[in-house]
Scaffold this motif. Structure first.
Motif, mmCIF file in Angstrom:
data_model
loop_
_atom_site.group_PDB
_atom_site.id
_atom_site.type_symbol
_atom_site.label_atom_id
_atom_site.label_comp_id
_atom_site.label_asym_id
_atom_site.label_seq_id
_atom_site.Cartn_x
_atom_site.Cartn_y
_atom_site.Cartn_z
ATOM 1 N N ALA A 172 7.312 49.133 -16.887
ATOM 2 C CA ALA A 172 6.990 49.578 -15.533
ATOM 3 C C ALA A 172 8.218 49.453 -14.634
ATOM 4 N N LEU A 173 8.927 48.342 -14.750
ATOM 5 C CA LEU A 173 10.119 48.110 -13.933
ATOM 6 C C LEU A 173 11.207 49.147 -14.239
ATOM 7 N N GLU A 174 11.380 49.477 -15.501
ATOM 8 C CA GLU A 174 12.388 50.476 -15.882
ATOM 9 C C GLU A 174 12.120 51.819 -15.196
ATOM 10 N N LEU A 175 10.860 52.236 -15.214
ATOM 11 C CA LEU A 175 10.508 53.505 -14.574
ATOM 12 C C LEU A 175 10.767 53.474 -13.071
ATOM 13 N N VAL A 176 10.408 52.361 -12.446
ATOM 14 C CA VAL A 176 10.624 52.229 -10.999
ATOM 15 C C VAL A 176 12.108 52.312 -10.670
ATOM 16 N N GLU A 177 12.924 51.604 -11.417
ATOM 17 C CA GLU A 177 14.365 51.598 -11.149
ATOM 18 C C GLU A 177 14.993 52.955 -11.411
ATOM 19 N N ASP A 178 14.490 53.684 -12.400
ATOM 20 C CA ASP A 178 15.084 54.968 -12.772
ATOM 21 C C ASP A 178 14.601 56.143 -11.919
ATOM 22 N N TYR A 179 13.331 56.111 -11.501
ATOM 23 C CA TYR A 179 12.744 57.316 -10.912
ATOM 24 C C TYR A 179 12.098 57.137 -9.540
ATOM 25 N N VAL A 180 11.923 55.908 -9.072
ATOM 26 C CA VAL A 180 11.120 55.704 -7.865
ATOM 27 C C VAL A 180 11.896 55.026 -6.739
ATOM 28 N N ASP A 181 12.578 53.941 -7.041
ATOM 29 C CA ASP A 181 13.220 53.115 -6.019
ATOM 30 C C ASP A 181 14.166 53.937 -5.143
ATOM 31 N N GLY A 182 13.927 53.907 -3.837
ATOM 32 C CA GLY A 182 14.778 54.603 -2.876
ATOM 33 C C GLY A 182 14.540 56.093 -2.786
ATOM 34 N N GLN A 183 13.545 56.619 -3.522
ATOM 35 C CA GLN A 183 13.321 58.066 -3.543
ATOM 36 C C GLN A 183 12.014 58.501 -2.890
ATOM 37 N N THR A 184 11.239 57.553 -2.412
ATOM 38 C CA THR A 184 10.010 57.886 -1.689
ATOM 39 C C THR A 184 9.748 56.819 -0.636
ATOM 40 N N TYR A 231 7.637 44.817 -8.812
ATOM 41 C CA TYR A 231 8.755 43.890 -8.598
ATOM 42 C C TYR A 231 8.277 42.439 -8.616
ATOM 43 N N LYS A 232 7.128 42.203 -8.006
ATOM 44 C CA LYS A 232 6.582 40.840 -7.975
ATOM 45 C C LYS A 232 6.295 40.344 -9.394
ATOM 46 N N ALA A 233 5.706 41.210 -10.219
ATOM 47 C CA ALA A 233 5.383 40.828 -11.595
ATOM 48 C C ALA A 233 6.630 40.510 -12.402
ATOM 49 N N ASN A 234 7.764 41.128 -12.008
ATOM 50 C CA ASN A 234 9.024 40.909 -12.720
ATOM 51 C C ASN A 234 9.919 39.873 -12.037
ATOM 52 N N GLU A 240 6.463 59.957 -6.925
ATOM 53 C CA GLU A 240 5.086 59.484 -6.783
ATOM 54 C C GLU A 240 4.364 59.435 -8.133
ATOM 55 N N THR A 241 4.521 60.486 -8.936
ATOM 56 C CA THR A 241 3.825 60.486 -10.231
ATOM 57 C C THR A 241 4.427 59.447 -11.169
ATOM 58 N N TYR A 242 5.752 59.261 -11.109
ATOM 59 C CA TYR A 242 6.372 58.204 -11.924
ATOM 60 C C TYR A 242 5.889 56.822 -11.469
ATOM 61 N N ALA A 243 5.656 56.672 -10.177
ATOM 62 C CA ALA A 243 5.161 55.385 -9.676
ATOM 63 C C ALA A 243 3.766 55.095 -10.224
ATOM 64 N N TRP A 244 2.905 56.121 -10.281
ATOM 65 C CA TRP A 244 1.572 55.921 -10.836
ATOM 66 C C TRP A 244 1.643 55.598 -12.332
ATOM 67 N N LEU A 245 2.581 56.239 -13.019
ATOM 68 C CA LEU A 245 2.761 55.928 -14.438
ATOM 69 C C LEU A 245 3.215 54.477 -14.607
ATOM 70 N N ALA A 246 4.167 54.063 -13.779
ATOM 71 C CA ALA A 246 4.658 52.686 -13.838
ATOM 72 C C ALA A 246 3.543 51.693 -13.513
ATOM 73 N N TYR A 247 2.740 52.016 -12.524
ATOM 74 C CA TYR A 247 1.653 51.120 -12.108
ATOM 75 C C TYR A 247 0.597 51.008 -13.210
ATOM 76 N N SER A 248 0.351 52.133 -13.906
ATOM 77 C CA SER A 248 -0.588 52.107 -15.026
ATOM 78 C C SER A 248 -0.079 51.204 -16.143
ATOM 79 N N LEU A 249 1.223 51.257 -16.383
ATOM 80 C CA LEU A 249 1.822 50.376 -17.396
ATOM 81 C C LEU A 249 1.709 48.908 -16.976
ATOM 82 N N LEU A 250 1.941 48.648 -15.693
ATOM 83 C CA LEU A 250 1.825 47.280 -15.191
ATOM 84 C C LEU A 250 0.423 46.738 -15.432
ATOM 85 N N LYS A 251 -0.582 47.556 -15.130
ATOM 86 C CA LYS A 251 -1.969 47.113 -15.278
ATOM 87 C C LYS A 251 -2.340 46.875 -16.744
ATOM 88 N N ARG A 252 -1.572 47.456 -17.660
ATOM 89 C CA ARG A 252 -1.785 47.214 -19.092
ATOM 90 C C ARG A 252 -0.948 46.034 -19.588
#
Length: 427
Positions: free
Chosen positions: A368-380, A393-396, A350-362
């Motif tokens: 952001a995609l790297e963080l999601v693939e490494d720490y978020v996808d399939g884990q929450t 994912y949409k942005a990428n 969850e915290t990695y997702a917020w970090l990724a989302y913050s990067l996306l908004k910047r």
């Protein structure tokens, strides 16, 4: 035979539609909960509290009084949301830990739970580890360590501690195995265990366990789309504790998200805010104002939230909320900084997702995609987190993954609320 099967299929389909229609037609009634909106504020004193408090003032080594006063301060915090009570409980417990020659492990556990409430998870882990070395109340310490490791995202260690306390007759085990299954995305199993925990609480007639069971089961039923059952259990909690702000907030959410009645939801929230200082109620008020296209109220509510969090010194308790708040007011650098701090505090999906989302908004969609693939996808399986992941994912340009997540999100519209529903539609 084929025709009979066809008739059965049509009957079942019709029955399913009827059930869905009945759920959709469910409405709350003001007369069910109005009496609780007028409840007096939680009293932050009692004759017993004053007696114990006076003993502390007279003699700082009154160990029993220190423990009792800490328990009362914790209760005051739970009822009022005022952080000063939680900090005073911490002070009493720290003194108890310092002077305790007997029963020290219990005071260490109590202080660790205080730190969990303050989101000081690493400090809580240190205290729990110290308590474990004392080999007193081992089962209670193992339960505590499960809670802490879940908060820290150490799921392998959490499962080991869960296995170590396995006891289907124990309320503490049942609520933790329910939490574990919810974490894994198995909501139905989580509900079954929580229902067993409720039965244990009812058989013991323990007021605190009953309140905990009713409100958490209400949450689970809501996540499962069983809105009327969710509502009934929030009301059960209020009949036991008319001041219970959490149950009132649950009803406000039903009124807002299920019935789309923003005005009534705001009325309920205002009754809570008059008596409870927890900042998150202002954030919900801002969301409802956004749904109602009331920009003045939205900005006022966000301002009230910010003033409350900063002025009252909640420390790390609202970091996750604050990331969303800063993104909402276009303070992207502050959101990113805070998201990094929160990952350092507890590196969960969850915290990695917020970090990724913050990067996306910047505008840093690749990072952001790297963080999601490494720490978020399939884990929450948290819908709000999945919504952030889908946007990344949409942005990428990963449209297939967006489609998969969108299907899940469409089943979680109630949990996400009307504002997010518009966002789901645009994925």
């Amino acid at each position: 035979m084929m025709k009979t099967n066809a008739y059965i299929s049509l009957f079942l389909a019709g029955l399913f539609c009827l059930c869905c229609a009945e759920e959709d037609q469910f409405k709350t009634k003001r007369e069910d909960y109005d009496q609780f909106l007028m409840a007096e504020p939680v009293k932050t004193t009692s004759k017993y509290f004053e007696l114990w408090d006076n003993k502390i003032m007279q003699d700082s080594v009154q160990l029993l009084s220190l423990g009792n006063v800490a328990g009362e301060y914790t209760r005051f915090f739970q009822g009022t949301g005022d952080i000063k009570h939680l900090k005073k409980a911490e002070q009493s417990l720290k003194k108890a830990v310092d002077i305790a020659a007997v029963g020290k492990a219990g005071y260490l556990r109590a202080l660790a739970r205080n730190y969990i409430s303050q989101h000081r998870f690493k400090e809580a882990l240190e205290l729990a580890s110290e308590a474990m070395k004392m080999r007193s109340g081992v089962n209670a310490t193992q339960s505590l360590l499960f809670d802490i490791h879940m908060e820290l995202g150490n799921y392998g260690q959490a499962q080991l501690y869960l296995d170590s306390i396995q006891n289907m007759s124990d309320f503490g085990y049942l609520i933790r195995v329910a939490k574990w299954n919810d974490h894994k995305g198995d909501l139905q199993t989580a509900i079954r265990f929580m229902e067993k925990a409720k039965e244990k609480a009812e058989s013991s007639n323990n007021r605190n366990l009953l309140l905990w069971s009713y409100t958490n089961l209400a949450d689970f039923y809501g996540h499962a789309g069983r809105i009327e059952e969710s509502y009934r259990f929030y009301l059960k909690a209020l009949h036991m504790d008319p001041q219970n702000a959490y149950a009132k907030k649950g009803i406000a959410w039903i009124v807002y998200s299920h019935e789309r009645n923003g005005h009534e939801a705001l009325r309920i929230l205002d009754s809570i805010i008059k008596r409870n200082k927890s900042p998150e109620y202002h954030l919900l008020k801002a969301e409802i104002a956004s749904y109602m296209n009331d920009e003045t109220l939205r900005m006022q509510s966000l301002d009230n939230y910010y003033k409350s969090v900063v002025r009252d010194g909640y420390g790390q308790m609202y970091n996750a909320y604050n990331v969303g708040f800063y993104l909402d007011v276009d303070a992207m650098d502050r959101a990113l900084q805070l998201a990094k701090e929160e990952v350092g505090n507890r590196p969960t999906p969850e915290t990695y997702a917020w970090l990724a989302y913050s990067l996306l908004k910047r505008g840093e969609k690749e990072r952001a995609l790297e963080l999601v693939e490494d720490y978020v996808d399939g884990q929450t399986f948290e819908p709000e987190i999945l919504f952030c992941v889908a946007e990344i994912y949409k942005a990428n340009g990963q449209t297939e993954k967006v489609k998969e997540i969108k299907k899940e999100l469409l089943g979680a519209v109630y949990e996400l609320g009307p504002v997010k529903e518009l966002g789901i539609a645009s994925l």
